[in-house]
Design a protein around this motif. Structure first.
Motif, short mmCIF file in Angstrom:
data_model
loop_
_atom_site.label_atom_id
_atom_site.label_comp_id
_atom_site.label_asym_id
_atom_site.label_seq_id
_atom_site.Cartn_x
_atom_site.Cartn_y
_atom_site.Cartn_z
N THR A 115 -0.53 -6.38 -3.58
CA THR A 115 -0.24 -6.09 -2.18
C THR A 115 -1.50 -5.92 -1.34
O THR A 115 -1.43 -5.99 -0.13
CB THR A 115 0.61 -4.82 -2.04
OG1 THR A 115 -0.10 -3.73 -2.61
CG2 THR A 115 1.94 -4.97 -2.74
N CYS A 116 -2.64 -5.65 -1.97
CA CYS A 116 -3.88 -5.70 -1.18
C CYS A 116 -4.99 -6.32 -2.01
O CYS A 116 -5.98 -5.69 -2.35
CB CYS A 116 -4.26 -4.33 -0.64
SG CYS A 116 -4.35 -3.01 -1.83
N ARG A 119 -8.98 -6.48 -0.95
CA ARG A 119 -9.88 -5.38 -1.24
C ARG A 119 -10.18 -5.30 -2.73
O ARG A 119 -11.29 -4.95 -3.13
CB ARG A 119 -9.26 -4.06 -0.77
CG ARG A 119 -10.28 -2.96 -0.71
CD ARG A 119 -9.65 -1.63 -0.61
NE ARG A 119 -8.91 -1.31 -1.80
CZ ARG A 119 -8.01 -0.35 -1.86
NH1 ARG A 119 -7.72 0.33 -0.79
NH2 ARG A 119 -7.38 -0.11 -2.98
N ARG A 310 7.94 -7.91 6.51
CA ARG A 310 6.88 -7.20 5.82
C ARG A 310 6.61 -5.87 6.54
O ARG A 310 6.41 -4.83 5.93
CB ARG A 310 5.62 -8.06 5.82
CG ARG A 310 4.49 -7.39 5.08
CD ARG A 310 3.24 -8.19 5.19
NE ARG A 310 2.13 -7.39 4.69
CZ ARG A 310 0.88 -7.76 4.81
NH1 ARG A 310 0.57 -8.89 5.40
NH2 ARG A 310 -0.09 -6.99 4.34
N TYR A 424 -3.29 15.32 1.24
CA TYR A 424 -3.44 14.92 2.63
C TYR A 424 -3.04 16.07 3.55
O TYR A 424 -3.76 16.42 4.49
CB TYR A 424 -2.54 13.70 2.83
CG TYR A 424 -2.45 13.11 4.21
CD1 TYR A 424 -3.58 12.60 4.86
CD2 TYR A 424 -1.22 12.99 4.84
CE1 TYR A 424 -3.46 12.02 6.11
CE2 TYR A 424 -1.09 12.40 6.09
CZ TYR A 424 -2.22 11.92 6.72
OH TYR A 424 -2.10 11.34 7.95
N PHE A 540 -14.84 12.55 3.19
CA PHE A 540 -13.64 12.52 2.37
C PHE A 540 -12.86 11.23 2.64
O PHE A 540 -12.60 10.91 3.79
CB PHE A 540 -12.84 13.76 2.75
CG PHE A 540 -11.40 13.81 2.34
CD1 PHE A 540 -11.03 14.34 1.13
CD2 PHE A 540 -10.41 13.37 3.21
CE1 PHE A 540 -9.70 14.43 0.77
CE2 PHE A 540 -9.08 13.46 2.85
CZ PHE A 540 -8.73 14.00 1.64
N LEU A 542 -9.29 9.33 1.07
CA LEU A 542 -8.20 9.52 0.11
C LEU A 542 -7.21 8.40 0.33
O LEU A 542 -6.77 8.17 1.46
CB LEU A 542 -7.52 10.88 0.35
CG LEU A 542 -6.28 11.15 -0.45
CD1 LEU A 542 -6.65 11.48 -1.88
CD2 LEU A 542 -5.48 12.29 0.14
N GLU A 543 -6.87 7.72 -0.73
CA GLU A 543 -5.91 6.64 -0.58
C GLU A 543 -4.49 7.20 -0.69
O GLU A 543 -4.19 8.00 -1.57
CB GLU A 543 -6.14 5.57 -1.65
CG GLU A 543 -5.14 4.45 -1.52
CD GLU A 543 -5.59 3.16 -2.18
OE1 GLU A 543 -6.69 3.12 -2.74
OE2 GLU A 543 -4.80 2.20 -2.13
N LEU A 544 -3.63 6.81 0.24
CA LEU A 544 -2.21 7.20 0.16
C LEU A 544 -1.43 5.99 -0.35
O LEU A 544 -1.23 5.04 0.39
CB LEU A 544 -1.71 7.62 1.55
CG LEU A 544 -2.45 8.78 2.20
CD1 LEU A 544 -1.90 9.03 3.60
CD2 LEU A 544 -2.34 10.04 1.37
N ALA B 55 -4.33 8.99 8.81
CA ALA B 55 -4.15 7.90 7.85
C ALA B 55 -4.31 6.57 8.57
O ALA B 55 -3.79 6.38 9.66
CB ALA B 55 -2.78 8.00 7.21
N ARG B 59 -6.98 -3.14 5.42
CA ARG B 59 -6.82 -4.25 4.46
C ARG B 59 -5.68 -4.02 3.47
O ARG B 59 -5.86 -4.12 2.27
CB ARG B 59 -8.12 -4.50 3.70
CG ARG B 59 -9.21 -5.04 4.61
CD ARG B 59 -10.49 -5.32 3.84
NE ARG B 59 -11.60 -5.45 4.77
CZ ARG B 59 -12.09 -6.62 5.19
NH1 ARG B 59 -11.58 -7.73 4.78
NH2 ARG B 59 -13.09 -6.66 6.04
N GLY B 60 -4.55 -3.62 3.98
CA GLY B 60 -3.36 -3.53 3.14
C GLY B 60 -3.18 -2.19 2.44
O GLY B 60 -2.16 -1.95 1.80
N ALA B 61 -4.17 -1.29 2.50
CA ALA B 61 -4.03 0.00 1.84
C ALA B 61 -4.11 1.12 2.88
O ALA B 61 -4.79 0.97 3.90
CB ALA B 61 -5.13 0.18 0.81
N VAL B 62 -3.44 2.21 2.61
CA VAL B 62 -3.46 3.34 3.54
C VAL B 62 -4.51 4.35 3.06
O VAL B 62 -4.46 4.82 1.93
CB VAL B 62 -2.09 4.03 3.64
CG1 VAL B 62 -2.15 5.20 4.60
CG2 VAL B 62 -1.04 3.04 4.10
N ILE B 63 -5.48 4.64 3.90
CA ILE B 63 -6.57 5.54 3.54
C ILE B 63 -6.63 6.70 4.55
O ILE B 63 -6.53 6.48 5.75
CB ILE B 63 -7.93 4.82 3.59
CG1 ILE B 63 -7.87 3.48 2.86
CG2 ILE B 63 -9.04 5.71 3.07
CD1 ILE B 63 -8.16 3.51 1.41
N ALA B 64 -6.77 7.91 4.04
CA ALA B 64 -6.90 9.07 4.92
C ALA B 64 -8.38 9.35 5.17
O ALA B 64 -9.18 9.34 4.23
CB ALA B 64 -6.24 10.28 4.29
#
Lengths: 723, 85
Positions: A115-116, A119, A310, A424, A540, A542-544, B55, B59-64
């Motif tokens: 999905t990504c 990256r 999408r 978060y 910081f 943080l990936e959600l 958030a 590029r397709g990902a969610v980052i805080a």
């Protein structure tokens, strides 16, 4: 699949990493990739092992290995921590880099998230600079399909110049093709294939050419010299240290030649600066060239049909987020979620607990008979039955059911992707305390086992914030202390836990104890960062992750099985010997009373001051190897002091405790003290290992102990004043 | 002159293009690693209960990211996302 046997307790301490091959011909395969793309799932699928998996970034912080056989070869698979790139500075990402660079894997499988993918290719391209034997494994194709993302795997493979395999790691079948292509790769090495490389521009390439010949002389064929030259230009200190210890020499002390490597690096650097590229610039150019290359490769490979759909898909994720992280509902939902889990645990644990204890205590008489028939002396029989066996039975029947219910539930939450949302939500308060939001993740791990939580602290980049997280991790009740809380609450604050209202009350009480622990974490973090760990909060990210539907059936079965093994293992290893010791202490008399009585009388005045008694304090001291045995020790000690009662249900135990002077104040103090006292021995060993400092280990011992003593003292004094 | 816009000026639902990254050291590295380079399209997808961190879809990902860190990320312009009715 939640915390597993391999990741908690004494196993959480990670030793020097050594590849263990079954035979010398075994091939070593590293499984690399961005965080949270399913590396551990691929690893488990291939090796049939049971590594901890979960839907969040940073759950694997150490290397793990397992075996796997294909038709042709046998492999040692190494699951390395997730990394966004090989150039960063956090300890878990360094572990990943070091293994790929210096672990000499025969091939590297780079797991990518479909999905990504763009990256993900960033890391893949960096790995391909080091090793030619790379397989790109595009995971989560099912998720991509739902999001209407199409990936042309053949075109991707053509452009990258390495094999690309599409899989759905949760489905074991799809791993066969992966294994097959690993076989192929081992058969024909890709030495001469044209592999996609990022283009750094003429100036940097020329600078690399200046250094490369000399680097080749030093490092030989084992490490890709182009890549190493680039790193030397960049002067990555920690990498150079690793390189030196790998080559077993200091590459800069090569004074016997005139072509000193340092000189050559300087020449190259001068060349760069003549062409207006500073070192800071260089880093940027390297990073963005790779990103650009990934962009180029993905152009045309990834297509998303029907864009509106999408969007709809991620909109559903966003609307879940709106409930779970909004200003109004964010915190209430978090506490509600905790309370519901605890409620199910308390209510559910009652029945199996009763059944197990009936079963185990019922076995006491046959065991005695058996020992009598084989002619064991009475002393031995008593020692085995009342010492070892009874404590063992106690630990199993009290500890096992709540944990076997709590952990599957917790794992479901973990697999769904909720935990990063907790971090978060809580980042702002943590920032206020000059700490890091990721501390929330390590606290969640702490519920399973503080030792595991402390190893998990590696996801925190700043050393100062990591230390805070390590020292305060003990404020989260772990596997061994949870049941103490549950037992005390059900004995003293709810009388008949079958009815709905009382079970609700007890779960609310337990929730408030946990919340109290969390508040203490904040307070102590704040105090630490204002005193001995001064500093400002660092940056910081943080990936959600996207929400995923957990594999409910599989999680429950695995998790129950695993917890059972864990509790049983601890019971045998710790509870049995402890049972013996406590029995001996209770039965060997010096002067007019037993050793136990001497000790408890000695501690009694101090213990009374903080609202406990000598026996309870002794139990906590003897519970140093494992907190699971605290309650059994208390019961045994009281029993040996006279009143022998039936001890197979909570009501009769409560009677025993009340006969020995327990009131609700004592009960509250026991809860406070079990929430806050010194960490268990395993946790301390882990802290020693992780901080490499006796001082911080001592601080981690003292801080929670002082907090517990002070708060118990205040609580006791206040209640004495009013009652 | 117009005020320089940073990532903090992007509200949930809006998108922006990254102009320049002022962060230094390891944060800069980390941002580049997650694909946040110049000219990257970035969308703000939400705020945490206390307003910080936010958030972003990168590029397709969610980052805080925290507000302080967002201050170092300059953007060209904001555009409201076209919402489907």
């Amino acid at each position: 699949m939640g915390l597993t046997n391999n990741s908690v307790g004494i196993n959480a301490i990670d030793s020097e990493f050594i590849i263990k091959k079954h035979s010398p011909s075994d091939k070593v395969i590293a499984i690399a990739g961005n965080p949270n793309v399913g590396k551990s799932t691929v690893f488990n699928g291939l090796t049939g092992m049971n590594q901890h998996t979960g839907n969040w970034t940073g759950k694997t912080v150490t290397n793990a290995q397992g075996f796997c056989k294909s038709e042709k070869y046998s492999y040692v698979m190494v699951d390395i921590p997730g990394a966004y790139s090989l150039m960063s500075e956090s300890p878990d990402e360094k572990t990943a880099r070091n293994f790929i660079c210096f672990g000499e894997p025969d091939a590297v499988v780079v797991v990518c998230d479909a999905t990504c993918i763009e990256r993900n290719l960033n890391l893949a391209l960096q790995i391909m600079e080091i090793s030619e034997n790379v397989i790109i494994c595009v995971n989560l194709l099912d998720e991509a399909e739902r999001k209407n993302i199409k990936i042309d795997l053949n075109l991707l493979s053509e452009r990258l110049g390495v094999p690309v395999i599409g899989i759905v790691a949760r489905k074991k079948k799809s791993l066969k093709s992966l294994l097959y292509s690993i076989d192929c790769l081992i058969d024909n090495s890709q030495k001469n294939k044209k592999i996609a490389k990022a283009d750094y521009g003429d100036t940097i390439e020329s600078a690399i050419e200046i250094i490369e010949p000399e680097v080749k002389k030093i490092a030989g064929e084992k490490i890709n010299s182009r890549w190493l030259s680039l790193k030397l230009l960049d002067y990555d200190k920690s990498l150079i240290d690793e390189l030196n210890s790998y080559l077993k020499k200091d590459i800069f002390s090569n004074s016997d030649t005139d072509d000193n490597i340092l000189k050559i690096i300087d020449t190259a650097k001068k060349y760069l600066s003549e062409n207006n590229i500073s070192i800071e610039n260089l880093k940027d150019i390297i990073a963005s060239s790779i990103v650009k290359k990934a962009e180029e490769i993905c152009d045309g490979v990834v297509t998303s049909e029907n864009k509106s759909e999408r969007k709809n898909f991620s909109i559903s994720d966003r609307s879940i987020d709106r409930i779970l992280t909004s200003r109004i509902t964010g915190y209430p939902v978090m506490i509600l979620m905790l309370a519901v889990i605890l409620w199910i645990t308390i209510t559910g644990a009652n029945y199996p607990s009763q059944i197990i204890s009936d079963l185990l205590f019922g076995f006491e008489i046959p065991l005695t008979h058996f020992l009598e028939t084989i002619g064991a002396p009475t002393l031995i029989i008593e020692m085995v039955v009342f010492g070892i066996y009874r404590v063992l039975a106690w630990v199993v029947s009290v500890m096992l059911p709540p944990m076997a219910i709590f952990f599957p539930l917790f794992t479901l939450l973990e697999d769904s992707g909720y935990l990063p949302r907790v971090a978060y939500n809580l980042d702002k308060p943590f920032k206020k305390c000059c700490a890091c939001g990721k501390q929330a993740l390590t606290m969640c791990m702490g519920f399973g086992c503080n030792a595991a939580g402390i190893v998990g602290c590696r996801i925190i980049d700043s050393p100062r914030e990591r230390l805070i997280a390590i020292i305060t991790n003990n404020f989260v009740p772990c596997n061994g202390r949870f049941p103490i809380l549950i037992a005390v609450i059900s004995m003293f604050f709810t009388y008949d836990s079958v009815s709905l209202s009382t079970s609700l009350i007890s779960s609310l009480l337990l929730t408030s104890v946990v919340v109290f622990g969390i508040i203490m974490t904040f307070v102590v973090s704040k105090v630490l960062s204002k005193t001995i760990l001064k500093g400002v909060p660092s940056s910081f990210t943080l990936e959600l992750p996207p929400y995923r539907k957990p594999q409910i059936g599989k999680v429950i079965v695995r998790s129950i099985f695993d917890r059972t093994l864990f509790v049983l293992g601890r019971a045998v290893a710790v509870a049995a010997p402890a049972g013996l010791i406590i029995w001996l202490m209770a039965n060997i008399t010096i002067g007019d009373c037993s050793i136990l009585k001497h000790c408890s009388e000695f501690l009694d005045p101090f213990a009374k001051l903080i609202g406990l008694d000598g026996v309870i304090l002794i139990a906590f001291i003897l519970g140093f190897p494992a907190n699971e045995i605290v309650i059994p020790i208390i019961i045994m000690a009281y029993m040996s002091q006279g009143t022998i009662t039936q001890t197979d249900d909570l009501l009769s135990i409560k009677q025993l405790l009340v006969d020995n002077g327990w009131t609700w104040v004592t009960a509250v103090n026991v809860m406070i003290f079990s929430l806050m006292h010194w960490p268990c021995s395993t946790t301390l060993m882990t802290i020693k290992k992780e901080t490499a400092s006796l001082k911080w280990t001592a601080v981690s011992f003292i801080v929670p102990a002082i907090c517990g003593i002070v708060i118990c003292f205040i609580f006791t004094s206040v209640t004495r004043f009013f009652i | 002159m117009e005020k320089t816009l940073t990532l903090n000026d992007v509200n949930p639902g809006q998108t922006a293009i990254v102009k320049e990254i002022l962060s230094k050291g390891s944060m800069r590295r980390r941002l580049l690693d997650i694909g946040l380079t110049e000219n990257t399209k970035i969308e703000c997808v939400g705020r945490s209960p206390l307003g910080d961190p936010c958030a972003f879809l990168i590029r397709g990902a969610v980052i805080a990211l925290r507000c302080e860190d967002c201050n170092d990320i300059l953007i060209y312009n904001r555009t409201d996302k076209v919402r489907r009715v």
